[in-house]
Scaffold this active site. Structure first.
Site, mmCIF file in Angstrom:
data_model
loop_
_atom_site.group_PDB
_atom_site.id
_atom_site.type_symbol
_atom_site.label_atom_id
_atom_site.label_comp_id
_atom_site.label_asym_id
_atom_site.label_seq_id
_atom_site.Cartn_x
_atom_site.Cartn_y
_atom_site.Cartn_z
ATOM 1 N N ARG A 186 0.832 -1.213 0.000
ATOM 2 C CA ARG A 186 0.000 0.000 0.000
ATOM 3 C C ARG A 186 0.862 1.256 0.000
ATOM 4 O O ARG A 186 0.563 2.229 -0.697
ATOM 5 C CB ARG A 186 -0.950 -0.021 1.197
ATOM 6 N N GLU A 199 -16.388 6.370 4.457
ATOM 7 C CA GLU A 199 -15.709 5.861 5.651
ATOM 8 C C GLU A 199 -15.577 6.975 6.666
ATOM 9 O O GLU A 199 -16.071 8.083 6.440
ATOM 10 C CB GLU A 199 -14.347 5.280 5.272
ATOM 11 N N LYS A 235 -2.820 6.562 1.409
ATOM 12 C CA LYS A 235 -2.552 6.888 2.804
ATOM 13 C C LYS A 235 -1.498 7.993 2.849
ATOM 14 O O LYS A 235 -0.292 7.715 2.854
ATOM 15 C CB LYS A 235 -2.092 5.638 3.554
HETATM 16 C C1 PLP Z 1 -5.184 3.787 7.686
HETATM 17 C C2 PLP Z 1 -6.598 4.082 7.340
HETATM 18 C C3 PLP Z 1 -7.626 3.136 7.509
HETATM 19 C C4 PLP Z 1 -7.400 1.795 8.140
HETATM 20 O O1 PLP Z 1 -6.542 0.958 7.428
HETATM 21 P P1 PLP Z 1 -5.865 -0.293 8.143
HETATM 22 O O2 PLP Z 1 -4.963 -0.849 7.108
HETATM 23 O O3 PLP Z 1 -6.948 -1.232 8.502
HETATM 24 O O4 PLP Z 1 -5.155 0.230 9.332
HETATM 25 C C5 PLP Z 1 -8.896 3.474 7.107
HETATM 26 N N1 PLP Z 1 -9.184 4.690 6.590
HETATM 27 C C6 PLP Z 1 -8.230 5.622 6.431
HETATM 28 C C7 PLP Z 1 -8.610 6.933 5.864
HETATM 29 C C8 PLP Z 1 -6.907 5.357 6.791
HETATM 30 O O5 PLP Z 1 -5.975 6.302 6.644
#
Ligand code: PLP
Length: 341
Positions: free
Chosen positions: A82, A220, A184
């Protein structure tokens, strides 16, 4: 060498300086060897790309101590992949997957005294990130970068453990269609802070974001994916190109299908549908799964039948199974666990 004497169950989600962090620099088209350092401070030029145009991406993951004393990481290959994809979207040289995993191994081994013991409910949070160190003033990608990984011991993310939380539908948007929602990057968090402060002031735990184009689909929260359970026990998972691909959520989908033999329906989910659902939860590395008891949208309230006292039955089973796998009490699918020490 001895375990640090911390109150593991009450350390919360905060930064503690640990002994070692990993640093590698990118220059002239290549990453250097990299290694551990004691210095927690970063010094960059005043006009570095990170300082001016927020050229940065990051990851979040955890190391756990198992009952037999092993220290393990949960699916770090997916974090490596990722961050590789995130870096490419922000025009940064990606960190090769093997280099990423080797950095994780080194940092965890260098901070073994800080990995909370088995049974404490705490874990070692690992923060890999990459940022532009090169000088820019016109808007363009920098030519030098740094990849760092530090760690900090953390307790459960939400104080009070897995008690249900309340989401508020944000009046702001998180991610534009064809924008950076699936990446991210710190920039997605900078712009969410105002909405987050307002949300907390209003007495709610997190913002729930809708799709910006139509504001009729659920995306989300600011830092976690959301999942729902309908009245037939099907796990309903919102799908959209601007949702961050959570590793916790992807693991939950697998667990629902293969361990709990539940149906999973991944599709665009209308906000209107939520009032027909039985359970809801937020998922991400920090909190694993937080049950959601209620969602508030101005005058409208959606109260899930699972209520505000405890998690619903399916969310509870998903939580117990994924945390069981992470803590070594339940056998993991092939390739999910990396043994570090
Ligand atoms: C990091 C993140 C998540 C969660 O991802 P994981 O891999 O499960 O930790 C969900 N939404 C956003 C916006 C994020 O930055």
């Amino acid at each position: 060498m001895a375990k640090k004497d911390l109150k593991w169950d009450s350390i919360g989600f905060a930064y503690h300086v640990t002994d070692k962090r990993y640093v590698s620099n990118y220059k002239d088209g290549a990453w250097d060897e990299g290694g551990l350092t004691d210095d927690p401070n970063v010094v960059v030029n005043e006009s570095a790309g990170i300082m001016q145009y927020c050229q940065q991406v990051f990851e979040g993951m955890k190391a756990y101590t198992w009952e037999n004393g092993d220290v393990v990481c949960f699916r770090p290959d997916l974090n490596a992949e990722r961050m590789y994809n995130s870096a490419q979207r922000i025009e940064m040289p990606p960190v090769p997957k093997e280099k990423f995993l080797d950095a994780i191994d080194q940092v965890v081994k260098g901070n073994l005294d800080w990995v909370p013991p088995y049974g404490s409910g705490a874990s070692l949070y690992i923060r890999p990130y990459e940022f532009a160190t090169g000088v820019v003033i016109g808007v363009k990608p920098a030519d030098t970068y740094q990849f760092r990984v530090f760690t900090t011991p953390v307790g459960p993310y939400y104080k009070g453990g897995a008690t249900p939380i309340i989401l508020q539908v944000a009046d702001y948007d998180r991610a534009a269609p064809r924008g950076t929602g699936a990446v991210k990057a710190g920039l997605n968090y900078a712009m969410s802070l105002h909405a987050s402060v307002l949300c907390h002031k209003a007495g709610y735990n997190e913002n729930l974001y809708l799709d910006p184009a139509t504001r009729s689909y659920v995306e989300e929260t600011g830092g976690s994916n959301v999942i729902f359970v309908d009245k037939d026990n099907t796990v309903v998972v919102p799908k959209s190109d601007s949702i961050l691909p959570s590793i916790t959520r992807r693991s939950i989908v697998y667990i629902a299908e293969h361990y709990l033999k539940l149906k999973v329906d991944e599709r665009p989910v209308k906000f209107e549908e939520l009032k027909g659902f039985a359970e809801a939860g937020c998922c991400g590395t920090a909190a694993v799964i937080s049950p959601v008891g209620k969602i508030v949208d101005h005058d409208e309230e959606i109260n899930f039948p699972s209520g505000m006292d405890h998690a619903g039955p399916i969310i509870s089973q998903l939580y117990d199974t994924i945390t069981g796998i992470q803590n070594g009490r339940i056998e993991a699918p092939e390739g999910w666990i990396r043994h570090i020490a």
